[in-house]
Motif scaffolding. Structure first.
Motif, PDB file in Angstrom:
ATOM      1  N   LEU A 112       0.835  -1.198   0.000  1.00 12.63           N
ATOM      2  CA  LEU A 112       0.000   0.000   0.000  1.00 12.63           C
ATOM      3  C   LEU A 112       0.872   1.251   0.000  1.00 12.63           C
ATOM      4  CD1 LEU A 112      -2.777   1.280  -0.044  1.00 12.63           C
ATOM      5  CD2 LEU A 112      -2.764   1.199   2.465  1.00 12.63           C
ATOM      6  N   ARG A 113       1.985   1.216   0.718  1.00 14.33           N
ATOM      7  CA  ARG A 113       2.865   2.389   0.762  1.00 14.33           C
ATOM      8  C   ARG A 113       3.319   2.794  -0.639  1.00 14.33           C
ATOM      9  NH1 ARG A 113       8.506   1.782   3.581  1.00 14.33           N
ATOM     10  NH2 ARG A 113       8.775   0.439   1.778  1.00 14.33           N
ATOM     11  N   SER A 114       3.677   1.833  -1.471  1.00 14.86           N
ATOM     12  CA  SER A 114       4.138   2.183  -2.820  1.00 14.86           C
ATOM     13  C   SER A 114       3.038   2.888  -3.605  1.00 14.86           C
ATOM     14  CB  SER A 114       4.656   0.955  -3.563  1.00 14.86           C
ATOM     15  OG  SER A 114       3.605   0.035  -3.811  1.00 14.86           O
ATOM     16  N   ALA A 115       1.805   2.431  -3.436  1.00 20.28           N
ATOM     17  CA  ALA A 115       0.683   3.060  -4.140  1.00 20.28           C
ATOM     18  C   ALA A 115       0.387   4.445  -3.576  1.00 20.28           C
ATOM     19  CB  ALA A 115      -0.556   2.174  -4.043  1.00 20.28           C
ATOM     20  N   VAL A 116       0.372   4.566  -2.267  1.00 22.28           N
ATOM     21  CA  VAL A 116       0.098   5.853  -1.630  1.00 22.28           C
ATOM     22  C   VAL A 116       1.191   6.857  -2.008  1.00 22.28           C
ATOM     23  CG1 VAL A 116       0.025   7.057   0.613  1.00 22.28           C
ATOM     24  CG2 VAL A 116      -1.299   4.954   0.258  1.00 22.28           C
ATOM     25  N   ARG A 117       2.427   6.409  -1.995  1.00 20.51           N
ATOM     26  CA  ARG A 117       3.539   7.305  -2.356  1.00 20.51           C
ATOM     27  C   ARG A 117       3.353   7.826  -3.782  1.00 20.51           C
ATOM     28  NH1 ARG A 117       8.006   9.779   0.420  1.00 20.51           N
ATOM     29  NH2 ARG A 117       8.869  10.978  -1.277  1.00 20.51           N
ATOM     30  N   GLU A 118       3.001   6.933  -4.708  1.00 22.40           N
ATOM     31  CA  GLU A 118       2.781   7.335  -6.101  1.00 22.40           C
ATOM     32  C   GLU A 118       1.638   8.337  -6.213  1.00 22.40           C
ATOM     33  OE1 GLU A 118       2.145   7.934 -10.147  1.00 22.40           O
ATOM     34  OE2 GLU A 118       3.963   7.458  -9.028  1.00 22.40           O
ATOM     35  N   VAL A 119       0.540   8.095  -5.526  1.00 14.13           N
ATOM     36  CA  VAL A 119      -0.615   8.997  -5.578  1.00 14.13           C
ATOM     37  C   VAL A 119      -0.259  10.373  -5.004  1.00 14.13           C
ATOM     38  CG1 VAL A 119      -2.924   9.385  -4.605  1.00 14.13           C
ATOM     39  CG2 VAL A 119      -2.353   7.175  -5.627  1.00 14.13           C
ATOM     40  N   LEU A 120       0.455  10.391  -3.889  1.00 13.36           N
ATOM     41  CA  LEU A 120       0.831  11.665  -3.268  1.00 13.36           C
ATOM     42  C   LEU A 120       1.867  12.410  -4.105  1.00 13.36           C
ATOM     43  CD1 LEU A 120       0.999  10.765   0.544  1.00 13.36           C
ATOM     44  CD2 LEU A 120      -0.940  11.599  -0.790  1.00 13.36           C
ATOM     45  N   GLU A 121       2.860  11.686  -4.620  1.00 10.64           N
ATOM     46  CA  GLU A 121       3.878  12.324  -5.481  1.00 10.64           C
ATOM     47  C   GLU A 121       3.220  12.950  -6.705  1.00 10.64           C
ATOM     48  OE1 GLU A 121       7.123  12.910  -5.348  1.00 10.64           O
ATOM     49  OE2 GLU A 121       7.752  11.707  -3.637  1.00 10.64           O
ATOM     50  N   ALA A 122       2.260  12.242  -7.289  1.00 10.69           N
ATOM     51  CA  ALA A 122       1.553  12.773  -8.459  1.00 10.69           C
ATOM     52  C   ALA A 122       0.816  14.059  -8.099  1.00 10.69           C
ATOM     53  CB  ALA A 122       0.580  11.730  -9.013  1.00 10.69           C
ATOM     54  N   ALA A 123       0.224  14.089  -6.928  1.00  7.55           N
ATOM     55  CA  ALA A 123      -0.491  15.299  -6.493  1.00  7.55           C
ATOM     56  C   ALA A 123       0.475  16.466  -6.297  1.00  7.55           C
ATOM     57  CB  ALA A 123      -1.262  15.025  -5.203  1.00  7.55           C
ATOM     58  N   VAL A 124       1.660  16.193  -5.765  1.00  8.44           N
ATOM     59  CA  VAL A 124       2.643  17.253  -5.530  1.00  8.44           C
ATOM     60  C   VAL A 124       3.047  17.922  -6.842  1.00  8.44           C
ATOM     61  CG1 VAL A 124       5.052  17.692  -4.848  1.00  8.44           C
ATOM     62  CG2 VAL A 124       3.564  16.346  -3.360  1.00  8.44           C
ATOM     63  N   VAL A 125       3.278  17.112  -7.880  1.00  2.48           N
ATOM     64  CA  VAL A 125       3.737  17.670  -9.160  1.00  2.48           C
ATOM     65  C   VAL A 125       2.590  17.914 -10.132  1.00  2.48           C
ATOM     66  CG1 VAL A 125       6.068  16.760  -8.920  1.00  2.48           C
ATOM     67  CG2 VAL A 125       4.343  15.413 -10.117  1.00  2.48           C
ATOM     68  N   ARG A 126       1.375  17.707  -9.660  1.00  2.05           N
ATOM     69  CA  ARG A 126       0.158  17.984 -10.431  1.00  2.05           C
ATOM     70  C   ARG A 126       0.094  17.194 -11.741  1.00  2.05           C
ATOM     71  NH1 ARG A 126       0.143  20.915  -6.517  1.00  2.05           N
ATOM     72  NH2 ARG A 126      -0.504  22.964  -5.986  1.00  2.05           N
ATOM     73  N   ARG A 127       0.266  15.864 -11.590  1.00  2.00           N
ATOM     74  CA  ARG A 127       0.106  14.971 -12.731  1.00  2.00           C
ATOM     75  C   ARG A 127      -0.834  13.846 -12.332  1.00  2.00           C
ATOM     76  NH1 ARG A 127       2.534  10.258 -11.488  1.00  2.00           N
ATOM     77  NH2 ARG A 127       4.428  10.310 -10.244  1.00  2.00           N
ATOM     78  N   GLU A 128      -1.290  13.103 -13.313  1.00  2.00           N
ATOM     79  CA  GLU A 128      -2.159  11.957 -13.043  1.00  2.00           C
ATOM     80  C   GLU A 128      -1.330  10.838 -12.405  1.00  2.00           C
ATOM     81  OE1 GLU A 128      -5.538  11.395 -13.589  1.00  2.00           O
ATOM     82  OE2 GLU A 128      -5.564  13.562 -13.922  1.00  2.00           O
ATOM     83  N   PRO A 129      -1.823  10.220 -11.348  1.00  2.00           N
ATOM     84  CA  PRO A 129      -1.086   9.084 -10.774  1.00  2.00           C
ATOM     85  C   PRO A 129      -1.194   7.865 -11.680  1.00  2.00           C
ATOM     86  CG  PRO A 129      -3.143   9.440  -9.593  1.00  2.00           C
ATOM     87  CD  PRO A 129      -3.017  10.546 -10.588  1.00  2.00           C
ATOM     88  N   GLU A 130      -0.256   6.970 -11.527  1.00  2.00           N
ATOM     89  CA  GLU A 130      -0.267   5.720 -12.280  1.00  2.00           C
ATOM     90  C   GLU A 130      -1.542   4.941 -11.941  1.00  2.00           C
ATOM     91  OE1 GLU A 130       2.040   4.567 -14.479  1.00  2.00           O
ATOM     92  OE2 GLU A 130       3.228   6.393 -14.292  1.00  2.00           O
ATOM     93  N   ALA A 131      -2.114   4.284 -12.942  1.00  2.00           N
ATOM     94  CA  ALA A 131      -3.380   3.556 -12.771  1.00  2.00           C
ATOM     95  C   ALA A 131      -3.269   2.458 -11.714  1.00  2.00           C
ATOM     96  CB  ALA A 131      -3.836   2.971 -14.104  1.00  2.00           C
ATOM     97  N   TRP A 132      -2.141   1.735 -11.675  1.00  2.00           N
ATOM     98  CA  TRP A 132      -1.988   0.656 -10.699  1.00  2.00           C
ATOM     99  C   TRP A 132      -2.088   1.196  -9.275  1.00  2.00           C
ATOM    100  CZ3 TRP A 132       1.696   0.995  -7.004  1.00  2.00           C
ATOM    101  CH2 TRP A 132       2.777   1.852  -7.248  1.00  2.00           C
ATOM    102  N   ALA A 133      -1.543   2.407  -9.041  1.00  4.41           N
ATOM    103  CA  ALA A 133      -1.565   2.988  -7.698  1.00  4.41           C
ATOM    104  C   ALA A 133      -2.977   3.394  -7.306  1.00  4.41           C
ATOM    105  CB  ALA A 133      -0.623   4.189  -7.630  1.00  4.41           C
ATOM    106  N   VAL A 134      -3.701   3.976  -8.234  1.00  5.87           N
ATOM    107  CA  VAL A 134      -5.086   4.368  -7.975  1.00  5.87           C
ATOM    108  C   VAL A 134      -5.917   3.117  -7.667  1.00  5.87           C
ATOM    109  CG1 VAL A 134      -7.163   5.375  -9.002  1.00  5.87           C
ATOM    110  CG2 VAL A 134      -4.936   6.460  -9.352  1.00  5.87           C
ATOM    111  N   GLU A 135      -5.736   2.073  -8.443  1.00  6.87           N
ATOM    112  CA  GLU A 135      -6.481   0.828  -8.220  1.00  6.87           C
ATOM    113  C   GLU A 135      -6.167   0.228  -6.853  1.00  6.87           C
ATOM    114  OE1 GLU A 135      -5.786  -1.807 -11.537  1.00  6.87           O
ATOM    115  OE2 GLU A 135      -6.404  -0.252 -12.962  1.00  6.87           O
ATOM    116  N   ARG A 136      -4.892   0.232  -6.475  1.00  5.38           N
ATOM    117  CA  ARG A 136      -4.493  -0.352  -5.193  1.00  5.38           C
ATOM    118  C   ARG A 136      -5.047   0.456  -4.020  1.00  5.38           C
ATOM    119  NH1 ARG A 136       1.618  -1.883  -4.991  1.00  5.38           N
ATOM    120  NH2 ARG A 136       0.880  -3.218  -6.670  1.00  5.38           N
ATOM    121  N   VAL A 137      -5.000   1.774  -4.112  1.00  3.30           N
ATOM    122  CA  VAL A 137      -5.537   2.630  -3.041  1.00  3.30           C
ATOM    123  C   VAL A 137      -7.046   2.442  -2.948  1.00  3.30           C
ATOM    124  CG1 VAL A 137      -5.950   5.034  -2.356  1.00  3.30           C
ATOM    125  CG2 VAL A 137      -3.658   4.305  -3.048  1.00  3.30           C
ATOM    126  N   ASN A 138      -7.716   2.451  -4.083  1.00  2.00           N
ATOM    127  CA  ASN A 138      -9.173   2.265  -4.077  1.00  2.00           C
ATOM    128  C   ASN A 138      -9.561   0.900  -3.513  1.00  2.00           C
ATOM    129  OD1 ASN A 138      -9.809   4.795  -5.060  1.00  2.00           O
ATOM    130  ND2 ASN A 138      -9.824   4.136  -7.188  1.00  2.00           N
TER     131      ASN A 138
END
Length: 178
Positions: free
Chosen positions: A61-87
């Motif tokens: 879960l940490r890898s997915a959360v990190r990807e989602v948060l990093e994407a938010a910081v740089v204002r880009r879409e997060p990777e689909a796998w990370a969104v799926e894992r968080v959801n």
């Protein structure tokens, strides 16, 4: 250098994301020796009945959360796998509102309690990146730090001013010295 005892404590999702230090090579996984300590330190942020999940589940879960948060910081879409894992983690434990004499609160319905902790982190990540606090999410301004934090003050640039901020200021001063 930050460790589990000096995480800024801003948010459950940010705290989990910050358990891996990426700005050093090789990266340092603070969960290697501190998985149980991390979850114990987060107890006040977790729903009642939550128990620590396995280290493997936590890292996944940490890898997915990190990807989602990093994407938010740089204002880009997060990777689909990370969104799926968080959801998936957020949906794994149903919740329901409960009314008490003290007001309304949420009850988490998890059979073994371990998934409650993961669901709480996932919900915290979703709330953070989709809500008004998303604009406060930042990456530390120190070149040798990868920590994320929530900046209540728009001028804040370091995860921990007393650690990273001091290191940067000392280095800047040393560079100016004759």
């Amino acid at each position: 250098m930050l460790d589990l005892d000096s995480l800024p404590g801003d948010d459950l999702a940010v705290n989990l994301a910050d358990t891996v230090m990426l700005a050093v090579s090789p990266s340092i996984d603070l969960l290697d020796d501190g998985h149980a300590r991390f979850w114990a330190a987060q107890a006040s942020l977790l729903p009642e009945g939550a128990r620590p999940p396995s280290a493997e589940q936590t890292r996944r879960l940490r890898s997915a959360v990190r990807e989602v948060l990093e994407a938010a910081v740089v204002r880009r879409e997060p990777e689909a796998w990370a969104v799926e894992r968080v959801n998936a983690a957020a949906a794994a434990v149903p919740t329901s509102p409960r009314l008490t004499a003290d007001g309304a609160w949420t009850t988490w319905h998890g059979e073994d309690g371990g998934e409650i902790a993961l669901a709480a982190v996932a919900v915290a990540a979703i709330d953070l990146v989709s809500g008004p606090r998303a604009a406060q999410l930042r990456r530390c301004g120190a070149h040798d730090c990868s920590m994320l934090f929530l900046a209540a003050n728009s001028r804040r640039v370091w995860c921990t001013p007393s650690l990273c901020g001091n290191r940067v200021r000392v280095a800047r001063h040393a560079k100016k010295a004759p």
